[in-house]
Write a protein that holds these residues in place. Structure first.
Motif, PDB file in Angstrom:
ATOM      1  N   TRP A 128      38.878  37.346  23.667  1.00  0.00           N
ATOM      2  CA  TRP A 128      39.162  36.265  22.352  1.00  0.00           C
ATOM      3  C   TRP A 128      40.463  36.866  21.410  1.00  0.00           C
ATOM      4  O   TRP A 128      40.677  36.144  20.385  1.00  0.00           O
ATOM      5  CB  TRP A 128      38.005  35.861  21.428  1.00  0.00           C
ATOM      6  CG  TRP A 128      36.990  35.168  22.288  1.00  0.00           C
ATOM      7  CD1 TRP A 128      36.925  34.689  23.548  1.00  0.00           C
ATOM      8  CD2 TRP A 128      35.666  35.037  21.893  1.00  0.00           C
ATOM      9  NE1 TRP A 128      35.781  33.980  23.988  1.00  0.00           N
ATOM     10  CE2 TRP A 128      35.162  34.136  22.999  1.00  0.00           C
ATOM     11  CE3 TRP A 128      34.847  35.499  20.761  1.00  0.00           C
ATOM     12  CZ2 TRP A 128      33.679  34.067  22.955  1.00  0.00           C
ATOM     13  CZ3 TRP A 128      33.472  34.914  20.856  1.00  0.00           C
ATOM     14  CH2 TRP A 128      32.945  34.274  21.766  1.00  0.00           C
ATOM     15  N   SER A 142      30.384  28.906  21.421  1.00  0.00           N
ATOM     16  CA  SER A 142      30.753  29.531  22.517  1.00  0.00           C
ATOM     17  C   SER A 142      29.686  29.359  23.361  1.00  0.00           C
ATOM     18  O   SER A 142      28.659  29.762  23.069  1.00  0.00           O
ATOM     19  CB  SER A 142      31.007  30.907  22.367  1.00  0.00           C
ATOM     20  OG  SER A 142      30.943  31.562  23.602  1.00  0.00           O
ATOM     21  N   HIS A 143      29.730  28.946  24.592  1.00  0.00           N
ATOM     22  CA  HIS A 143      28.653  28.661  25.524  1.00  0.00           C
ATOM     23  C   HIS A 143      27.972  30.178  25.876  1.00  0.00           C
ATOM     24  O   HIS A 143      26.732  30.036  26.005  1.00  0.00           O
ATOM     25  CB  HIS A 143      29.218  28.137  27.093  1.00  0.00           C
ATOM     26  CG  HIS A 143      27.837  27.883  28.054  1.00  0.00           C
ATOM     27  ND1 HIS A 143      26.829  27.235  28.053  1.00  0.00           N
ATOM     28  CD2 HIS A 143      28.022  28.819  29.180  1.00  0.00           C
ATOM     29  CE1 HIS A 143      26.038  27.520  29.014  1.00  0.00           C
ATOM     30  NE2 HIS A 143      26.756  28.368  29.791  1.00  0.00           N
ATOM     31  N   SER A 144      28.636  30.945  25.998  1.00  0.00           N
ATOM     32  CA  SER A 144      28.480  32.088  26.485  1.00  0.00           C
ATOM     33  C   SER A 144      27.327  32.991  25.366  1.00  0.00           C
ATOM     34  O   SER A 144      26.538  33.876  25.569  1.00  0.00           O
ATOM     35  CB  SER A 144      29.296  33.384  26.808  1.00  0.00           C
ATOM     36  OG  SER A 144      30.157  32.696  27.900  1.00  0.00           O
ATOM     37  N   ASP A 146      30.678  32.518  16.218  1.00  0.00           N
ATOM     38  CA  ASP A 146      30.319  33.277  17.473  1.00  0.00           C
ATOM     39  C   ASP A 146      31.128  34.784  17.418  1.00  0.00           C
ATOM     40  O   ASP A 146      30.369  35.435  17.732  1.00  0.00           O
ATOM     41  CB  ASP A 146      31.294  32.689  18.573  1.00  0.00           C
ATOM     42  CG  ASP A 146      30.898  31.126  18.865  1.00  0.00           C
ATOM     43  OD1 ASP A 146      29.435  30.933  19.025  1.00  0.00           O
ATOM     44  OD2 ASP A 146      31.681  30.352  19.011  1.00  0.00           O
ATOM     45  N   SER A 203      37.239  28.239  23.188  1.00  0.00           N
ATOM     46  CA  SER A 203      35.991  27.848  22.835  1.00  0.00           C
ATOM     47  C   SER A 203      35.028  28.747  22.136  1.00  0.00           C
ATOM     48  O   SER A 203      33.931  28.939  22.635  1.00  0.00           O
ATOM     49  CB  SER A 203      35.255  27.633  24.438  1.00  0.00           C
ATOM     50  OG  SER A 203      35.012  28.924  25.044  1.00  0.00           O
ATOM     51  N   PHE A 204      35.453  29.144  20.973  1.00  0.00           N
ATOM     52  CA  PHE A 204      34.503  30.304  20.227  1.00  0.00           C
ATOM     53  C   PHE A 204      35.100  29.540  18.836  1.00  0.00           C
ATOM     54  O   PHE A 204      36.160  29.092  18.470  1.00  0.00           O
ATOM     55  CB  PHE A 204      34.735  31.466  20.422  1.00  0.00           C
ATOM     56  CG  PHE A 204      36.272  32.156  20.027  1.00  0.00           C
ATOM     57  CD1 PHE A 204      36.312  32.580  18.930  1.00  0.00           C
ATOM     58  CD2 PHE A 204      37.126  31.938  21.117  1.00  0.00           C
ATOM     59  CE1 PHE A 204      37.716  33.018  18.686  1.00  0.00           C
ATOM     60  CE2 PHE A 204      38.520  32.525  20.788  1.00  0.00           C
ATOM     61  CZ  PHE A 204      38.927  32.999  19.667  1.00  0.00           C
ATOM     62  N   TRP A 218      33.780  39.868  25.581  1.00  0.00           N
ATOM     63  CA  TRP A 218      34.028  38.462  25.106  1.00  0.00           C
ATOM     64  C   TRP A 218      35.041  38.560  23.925  1.00  0.00           C
ATOM     65  O   TRP A 218      35.941  37.765  23.816  1.00  0.00           O
ATOM     66  CB  TRP A 218      32.818  37.791  24.648  1.00  0.00           C
ATOM     67  CG  TRP A 218      31.858  37.576  25.920  1.00  0.00           C
ATOM     68  CD1 TRP A 218      32.239  37.282  27.091  1.00  0.00           C
ATOM     69  CD2 TRP A 218      30.548  37.130  25.920  1.00  0.00           C
ATOM     70  NE1 TRP A 218      31.213  37.269  27.825  1.00  0.00           N
ATOM     71  CE2 TRP A 218      29.909  36.990  27.219  1.00  0.00           C
ATOM     72  CE3 TRP A 218      29.429  37.271  24.739  1.00  0.00           C
ATOM     73  CZ2 TRP A 218      28.846  36.942  27.590  1.00  0.00           C
ATOM     74  CZ3 TRP A 218      28.246  37.169  24.750  1.00  0.00           C
ATOM     75  CH2 TRP A 218      27.921  36.721  26.426  1.00  0.00           C
ATOM     76  N   PRO A 229      32.871  33.825  28.970  1.00  0.00           N
ATOM     77  CA  PRO A 229      33.266  32.680  28.463  1.00  0.00           C
ATOM     78  C   PRO A 229      34.418  31.735  29.233  1.00  0.00           C
ATOM     79  O   PRO A 229      35.190  32.372  30.069  1.00  0.00           O
ATOM     80  CB  PRO A 229      33.838  33.116  27.067  1.00  0.00           C
ATOM     81  CG  PRO A 229      34.348  34.382  27.170  1.00  0.00           C
ATOM     82  CD  PRO A 229      33.175  34.924  28.143  1.00  0.00           C
TER      83      PRO A 229
END
Length: 189
Positions: free
Chosen positions: A94, A160-162, A39, A34-35, A90, A29
């Motif tokens: 986080w 989240s992009h990932s 997510d 960003s989550f 990830w 990530p």
């Protein structure tokens, strides 16, 4: 935020649906901010689901199954182990735990944790060699459908992009695996 979470939970409860193994885990990530809760829930539930899937496909090792079944089982084991490693990383970044509550009742609000029933796996473990492949393919097909359910909920509500990239890959790969499994049973995909 609460509306997003509720929408994601509703989507998870409503969705059902599964492919080919992936080659590399998604990138890490970009930032811990960003989550969202969707997510986190997706990764935690997927880790439990993937670990059970790894245990499930390991049952095919040493059993008299066709080469295609053995190869698919090994590919699933390797792919899902890589995905668990990424997801665990990830969540650690986080500051979130990698485990989820194993009590099925804890997941009712969002459609449940789609694990394969332990007694189904135990029954498969003790299935005679003559029946093993047919039952294994059936159980694995259902298990992979659960992965698609969770991934679709992530795509509907995660940020989240990932995690979303992983969910997209899971939908495509597990659907491909299901088509392969159905082909092995002679059923149309």
């Amino acid at each position: 935020m609460a509306r997003r979470v509720l929408a994601a939970l509703a989507a998870l409860a409503a969705l059902a649906g599964c492919g080919a193994p992936a080659s590399a885990p998604p990138p890490p990530p970009v930032s811990a901010s960003s989550f969202n809760d969707t997510d986190v829930m997706y990764l935690q539930m997927s880790i439990a689901h993937h670990r059970q899937g790894i245990d499930l496909v390991r049952l095919a090792a040493g059993r008299p199954v066709r080469a295609q079944v053995a190869d698919l089982a090994k590919a699933i084991e390797l792919t899902q182990a890589e995905e668990v490693e990424s997801m665990t990383g990830w969540l650690a970044e986080w500051g979130k735990p990698a485990h989820t509550d194993p009590d099925p009742g804890a997941h009712k609000a969002h459609g449940g944790l789609p694990l394969t029933a332990p007694d189904t796996i135990e029954s498969l473990r003790t299935t005679t060699d003559g029946e093993f492949e047919r039952r294994f393919v059936t159980v694995l097909t259902g298990h992979q459908h659960g992965a698609v359910e969770m991934a679709r909920a992530e795509l509907a509500g995660g940020v989240s992009h990932s995690a979303r990239a992983l969910a997209d890959r899971v939908v495509r790969s597990r659907k491909g695996q299901i088509e392969q499994l159905l082909g092995l049973t002679g059923q149309p995909g």
